[in-house]
Design an enzyme around this catalytic site. Structure first.
Site, PDB file in Angstrom:
ATOM      1  N   TYR A 181       0.861  -1.162   0.000  1.00 58.22           N
ATOM      2  CA  TYR A 181       0.000   0.000   0.000  1.00 58.22           C
ATOM      3  C   TYR A 181       0.904   1.220   0.000  1.00 58.22           C
ATOM      4  CZ  TYR A 181      -3.915   2.985   1.687  1.00 58.22           C
ATOM      5  OH  TYR A 181      -4.884   3.942   1.850  1.00 58.22           O
TER       6      TYR A 181
ATOM      7  N   LYS B  33      -1.633  -1.439  -3.788  1.00 56.11           N
ATOM      8  CA  LYS B  33      -2.698  -0.439  -3.698  1.00 56.11           C
ATOM      9  C   LYS B  33      -1.981   0.893  -3.796  1.00 56.11           C
ATOM     10  CE  LYS B  33      -6.294   1.345  -0.624  1.00 56.11           C
ATOM     11  NZ  LYS B  33      -6.881   1.252   0.723  1.00 56.11           N
TER      12      LYS B  33
END
Length: 162
Positions: A1, A30
């Site tokens: 992420y 992400k």
């Protein structure tokens, strides 16, 4: 992420691509850097099965248009049907529909994050009668002015009635 807005540290495209190539247990990212050049570089040079998932609702359409693989959404918590229309259209290559849905939700996405997350989404969920907007400190609910803008944006998107 990769979320520099929360970590104060950006993971560069070079770092992401090196990790994607060197570690078989890293299968995607992400991406919430907000930097479309960086995201495009990852998409262009990624290994075949490496997924790039949008972590920024307002950039979901351009990320999908560049070949991204999906989104992990905040907006979708409040407006799952509406946001799904945008994502499904973009993933099917129906850019006119995806663009229309993006513009329909644009102000909502903008005001939702105007005073940070999760205050905006909690306000939207409260408006929909799904939960209250209590937050633990140091987080606080959005201001009354922003709450009104969120409500108006939801009305403009035809999600609630004025």
């Amino acid at each position: 992420y990769n979320v520099p807005g929360r970590t104060m540290s950006n993971m560069t495209a070079d770092t992401t691509l090196r990790l994607a190539r060197d570690f078989e247990n890293i299968v995607g990212i992400k991406e919430a850097s907000g930097n479309l050049d960086q995201i495009a570089m990852i998409l262009k040079h990624r290994p075949k099965d490496f997924m790039v998932i949008s972590g920024d609702d307002a950039l979901t359409l351009p990320i999908l248009a560049l070949g991204g693989d999906g989104v992990i959404s905040v907006v979708g918590n409040a407006l799952p049907t509406e946001f799904a229309r945008l994502v499904e259209a973009a993933m099917a290559g129906d850019m006119p529909t995806a663009r229309r849905e993006h513009f329909k939700l644009l102000e909502f996405m903008t005001y939702l994050f105007a005073e940070g997350n999760p205050g905006g989404i909690k306000e939207a969920l409260k408006t929909l009668g799904l939960c209250g907007n209590q937050l633990r400190l140091p987080l606080v609910p959005v201001s009354e002015a922003t709450a009104k803008k969120i409500y108006q944006a939801m009305a403009d998107a035809e999600v609630v009635k004025l």
